[in-house]
Enzyme design. Structure first.
Site, PDB file in Angstrom:
ATOM      1  N   LYS A 196       0.852  -1.186   0.000  1.00 33.63           N
ATOM      2  CA  LYS A 196       0.000   0.000   0.000  1.00 33.63           C
ATOM      3  C   LYS A 196       0.886   1.235   0.000  1.00 33.63           C
ATOM      4  O   LYS A 196       1.684   1.439   0.908  1.00 33.63           O
ATOM      5  CB  LYS A 196      -0.895  -0.009   1.239  1.00 33.63           C
ATOM      6  CG  LYS A 196      -1.829   1.189   1.326  1.00 33.63           C
ATOM      7  CD  LYS A 196      -2.776   1.058   2.507  1.00 33.63           C
ATOM      8  CE  LYS A 196      -3.665   2.273   2.625  1.00 33.63           C
ATOM      9  NZ  LYS A 196      -4.580   2.161   3.774  1.00 33.63           N
ATOM     10  N   LYS A 249      -2.205  -1.557  -3.824  1.00 36.07           N
ATOM     11  CA  LYS A 249      -3.075  -0.384  -3.768  1.00 36.07           C
ATOM     12  C   LYS A 249      -2.243   0.889  -3.812  1.00 36.07           C
ATOM     13  O   LYS A 249      -1.265   0.967  -3.078  1.00 36.07           O
ATOM     14  CB  LYS A 249      -3.871  -0.459  -2.465  1.00 36.07           C
ATOM     15  CG  LYS A 249      -4.757   0.709  -2.174  1.00 36.07           C
ATOM     16  CD  LYS A 249      -5.347   0.583  -0.803  1.00 36.07           C
ATOM     17  CE  LYS A 249      -6.052   1.870  -0.499  1.00 36.07           C
ATOM     18  NZ  LYS A 249      -6.355   2.031   0.889  1.00 36.07           N
TER      19      LYS A 249
HETATM   20  C1  PBG Z   1      -7.546   3.086   5.680  1.00 36.97           C
HETATM   21  C2  PBG Z   1      -7.799   3.014   4.222  1.00 36.97           C
HETATM   22  C3  PBG Z   1      -7.625   4.011   3.243  1.00 36.97           C
HETATM   23  C4  PBG Z   1      -8.113   3.473   2.057  1.00 36.97           C
HETATM   24  C5  PBG Z   1      -8.530   2.176   2.319  1.00 36.97           C
HETATM   25  N1  PBG Z   1      -8.303   1.903   3.658  1.00 36.97           N
HETATM   26  C6  PBG Z   1      -7.170   5.406   3.331  1.00 36.97           C
HETATM   27  C7  PBG Z   1      -5.821   5.779   3.731  1.00 36.97           C
HETATM   28  O1  PBG Z   1      -4.907   4.977   3.842  1.00 36.97           O
HETATM   29  O2  PBG Z   1      -5.699   6.980   3.980  1.00 36.97           O
HETATM   30  C8  PBG Z   1      -8.170   4.192   0.736  1.00 36.97           C
HETATM   31  C9  PBG Z   1      -9.201   3.723  -0.219  1.00 36.97           C
HETATM   32  C10 PBG Z   1      -9.512   4.656  -1.324  1.00 36.97           C
HETATM   33  O3  PBG Z   1      -8.857   5.702  -1.520  1.00 36.97           O
HETATM   34  O4  PBG Z   1     -10.465   4.339  -2.057  1.00 36.97           O
HETATM   35  N2  PBG Z   1      -6.231   2.931   6.071  1.00 36.97           N
HETATM   36 ZN    ZN Z   2      -5.433   3.746   8.169  1.00 37.56          ZN
END
Ligand code: PBG
Ligand code: ZN
Length: 327
Positions: A196, A249
């Site tokens: 991520k 992601k």
């Molecule tokens: C929580 C999380 C996030 C997303 C999914 N789980 C946001 C972040 O890390 O700030 C993002 C999903 C999206 O942008 O559609 N940690």
């Molecule tokens: Zn988070």
């Protein structure tokens, strides 16, 4: 191998039926996971400004939405919670009667045959918007991991089918696996957000979940956008710790990473077409600058072609309807 003029690659492109015969990648309903945002209250369906077509929903509306999702042939949803109260330790994330725990119970009571995945992180539940416990401005790793394990158990107890930790703390998959097994949830898979990135594409999500960090950023736990070798190390650790499905992601800007992860580890691989990817296609379509439906399908087929077995996308319902129309 013949060369031009004997070889003509266009031969297979003239007839649409032949084109279909040689098509290599298909997007199926079974590939789709639909993200949903659960909010407190009743009768609430509030559109997210930067994500037209995406809503914050109270549990009663969410249950109806899940029925529709199932009827469209989409196998799975992933739930994000917007709690009633936020605090420094994200209490509602692991409360028995937290928003996600109640939502999962309600869906499980009313919707048959829908895979309910729950996102496990603290940032939606902390008043400072960070993914873990803080010591000053430092996000504590091991203390956070304990709470994440607690959150995972409470989701499993509510009836979640798959647990999806999105926090990027070190060691959280192992801690969650151990905790689930200890509580008897040995058959609940973990879909880890293994790779991520610290991405600008999450902007609209943070509006939707009201989870933007109050100060600083997520760079001390989410990955540097420039790194690919490190992505392999992240995926490898999560697999060693017990992840059953690994996720990359965002998706569209990281097709090389999806490809590498799938080729290297050969595990079921998910990719998240995140809020910013959706918002950009939506916006372009709204302006009539691009053909939204066409770009929607193109972006998702590209993610699949790169190696994703499943895709989390805010377009899931539109794709299902599109596929029905094609028949
Ligand atoms: C929580 C999380 C996030 C997303 C999914 N789980 C946001 C972040 O890390 O700030 C993002 C999903 C999206 O942008 O559609 N940690
Ligand atoms: Zn988070």
């Amino acid at each position: 191998m013949p060369r031009y003029p004997e070889k003509r690659l266009r031969r297979l492109r003239y007839n649409p039926l032949v084109r279909d015969m040689v098509r290599e990648t298909y997007l199926n309903k079974n590939d789709l996971i639909y993200p949903l945002f659960v909010a407190p209250g009743e009768g609430i369906k509030k559109e997210v400004v930067s994500m037209p077509g995406v809503f914050n929903m109270s549990i009663d509306i969410l249950v109806e939405e899940c029925k529709e999702v199932r009827e469209l042939g989409i196998p799975a949803v992933i739930l994000f919670g917007i709690p009633e109260h936020k605090d420094a330790v994200g209490s509602e994330a692991y409360a028995d009667n937290g928003i996600i725990q109640r939502a999962v119970r309600a869906i499980k009571a009313e919707v048959k045959d829908l895979v309910v995945i729950t996102d496990v992180c603290l940032c939606e539940y902390t008043d400072h918007g960070h993914c873990g416990l803080l010591d000053g401005e430092n996000i504590l790793n091991d203390e956070t991991v304990s709470l994440l394990a607690k959150e995972a158990i409470s989701h499993a107890e509510a009836g979640a089918d798959i647990i999806a930790p999105s926090d990027m703390m070190d060691g959280r998959v192992l801690a969650i696996r151990k905790a689930l097994d200890y509580k008897g949830f040995t058959n609940i898979p973990i879909m880890s957000y293994a790779v991520k990135y610290s991405s600008g594409y999450y902007g609209p999500f943070r509006d939707a979940a009201d989870s933007a960090p109050a100060f600083g950023d997520r760079k001390s736990h989410q990955m540097d956008i420039a790194n690919s070798e490190e992505a392999m190390r992240e995926a490898e650790s999560d697999i060693e710790e017990g992840a059953d499905i690994i996720m990359v992601k965002p998706a569209g800007a990281y097709l090389d990473i999806i490809h590498r992860v799938k080729a290297e580890f050969k595990l079921p691989t998910a990719a998240y077409q995140v809020s910013g990817e959706y918002a950009m296609i939506k916006a372009g379509g709204k302006m009539n600058w691009i053909d939204e439906e066409r770009v929607m399908m193109e972006s998702l087929i590209a993610i699949k072609r790169a190696g994703a077995d499943m895709i989390l996308t805010y377009y899931a319902k539109d794709v299902a309807k599109y596929l029905d129309k094609q028949k």
